[in-house]
Design a protein around this motif. Structure first.
Motif, mmCIF file in Angstrom:
data_model
loop_
_atom_site.group_PDB
_atom_site.id
_atom_site.type_symbol
_atom_site.label_atom_id
_atom_site.label_comp_id
_atom_site.label_asym_id
_atom_site.label_seq_id
_atom_site.Cartn_x
_atom_site.Cartn_y
_atom_site.Cartn_z
ATOM 1 N N GLU A 24 73.846 40.670 2.585
ATOM 2 C CA GLU A 24 74.929 40.615 1.599
ATOM 3 C C GLU A 24 74.621 41.487 0.387
ATOM 4 O O GLU A 24 75.505 42.156 -0.143
ATOM 5 C CB GLU A 24 75.199 39.163 1.169
ATOM 6 N N ARG A 25 73.382 41.510 -0.038
ATOM 7 C CA ARG A 25 72.994 42.388 -1.150
ATOM 8 C C ARG A 25 73.192 43.856 -0.759
ATOM 9 O O ARG A 25 73.659 44.665 -1.563
ATOM 10 C CB ARG A 25 71.548 42.136 -1.557
ATOM 11 N N HIS A 26 72.841 44.189 0.469
ATOM 12 C CA HIS A 26 73.023 45.551 0.958
ATOM 13 C C HIS A 26 74.508 45.897 1.009
ATOM 14 O O HIS A 26 74.915 47.008 0.640
ATOM 15 C CB HIS A 26 72.385 45.698 2.338
ATOM 16 N N LYS A 27 75.329 44.960 1.438
ATOM 17 C CA LYS A 27 76.771 45.189 1.501
ATOM 18 C C LYS A 27 77.342 45.418 0.102
ATOM 19 O O LYS A 27 78.167 46.313 -0.103
ATOM 20 C CB LYS A 27 77.460 43.969 2.134
ATOM 21 N N ILE A 28 76.889 44.637 -0.870
ATOM 22 C CA ILE A 28 77.330 44.825 -2.259
ATOM 23 C C ILE A 28 76.922 46.205 -2.758
ATOM 24 O O ILE A 28 77.706 46.914 -3.386
ATOM 25 C CB ILE A 28 76.758 43.712 -3.162
ATOM 26 N N HIS A 29 75.705 46.599 -2.450
ATOM 27 C CA HIS A 29 75.207 47.914 -2.867
ATOM 28 C C HIS A 29 76.062 49.028 -2.265
ATOM 29 O O HIS A 29 76.422 49.991 -2.955
ATOM 30 C CB HIS A 29 73.738 48.059 -2.465
ATOM 31 N N ARG A 30 76.403 48.914 -0.978
ATOM 32 C CA ARG A 30 77.252 49.920 -0.321
ATOM 33 C C ARG A 30 78.627 49.988 -0.979
ATOM 34 O O ARG A 30 79.177 51.070 -1.194
ATOM 35 C CB ARG A 30 77.409 49.600 1.168
ATOM 36 N N LEU A 31 79.202 48.825 -1.295
ATOM 37 C CA LEU A 31 80.517 48.800 -1.939
ATOM 38 C C LEU A 31 80.471 49.414 -3.342
ATOM 39 O O LEU A 31 81.393 50.128 -3.743
ATOM 40 C CB LEU A 31 81.055 47.372 -2.006
ATOM 41 N N GLU A 32 79.406 49.143 -4.081
ATOM 42 C CA GLU A 32 79.249 49.748 -5.403
ATOM 43 C C GLU A 32 79.127 51.271 -5.283
ATOM 44 O O GLU A 32 79.712 52.009 -6.082
ATOM 45 C CB GLU A 32 78.024 49.174 -6.113
ATOM 46 N N ASN A 33 78.391 51.731 -4.285
ATOM 47 C CA ASN A 33 78.259 53.173 -4.062
ATOM 48 C C ASN A 33 79.608 53.793 -3.710
ATOM 49 O O ASN A 33 79.939 54.885 -4.177
ATOM 50 C CB ASN A 33 77.246 53.468 -2.956
ATOM 51 N N ARG A 34 80.384 53.104 -2.886
ATOM 52 C CA ARG A 34 81.696 53.621 -2.494
ATOM 53 C C ARG A 34 82.615 53.710 -3.716
ATOM 54 O O ARG A 34 83.328 54.691 -3.904
ATOM 55 C CB ARG A 34 82.329 52.732 -1.434
ATOM 56 N N ALA A 35 82.599 52.680 -4.556
ATOM 57 C CA ALA A 35 83.432 52.683 -5.767
ATOM 58 C C ALA A 35 83.025 53.837 -6.683
ATOM 59 O O ALA A 35 83.877 54.538 -7.235
ATOM 60 C CB ALA A 35 83.314 51.351 -6.496
#
Length: 100
Positions: A24-35
């Protein structure tokens, strides 16, 4: 023995939950990078638009190259305050169909 099994089960459950947390932390990191990527793209588009429009002004009125930034802004304010310019701008925006 039962206590050992319970302890082993608890450790396995703990490991599983820690793995889920890491995912879940990795998923949040990916979403932040995408934003951040999309935001950066919008800034690039804006910068490109401003540069292209500034170049258009210089090609139509090459004398503006000699002006300082302050004097250029003052000139732009005066030009856009003219009633004829306001009318032309209103017509151009009204006729704009969403394309370039």
């Amino acid at each position: 023995m039962s206590k050992q099994k319970n302890l082993a089960e608890l450790n396995a459950e703990k490991d599983k939950i820690e793995q889920q947390l890491a995912q879940e932390r990795h998923k949040i990191h990916r979403l932040e990078n995408r934003a951040a990527y999309y935001e950066k793209g919008e800034r690039r588009k804006r910068a490109h638009r401003l540069i292209a429009r500034g170049a258009a002004i210089e090609s139509v009125a090459p004398q503006t190259k000699a002006l300082s930034e302050t004097k250029f802004y003052a000139l732009a304010e005066q030009v856009f305050a003219l009633p004829d310019t306001q009318q032309l701008l209103t017509e151009a925006v009204g006729n704009h169909a969403g394309g370039d």
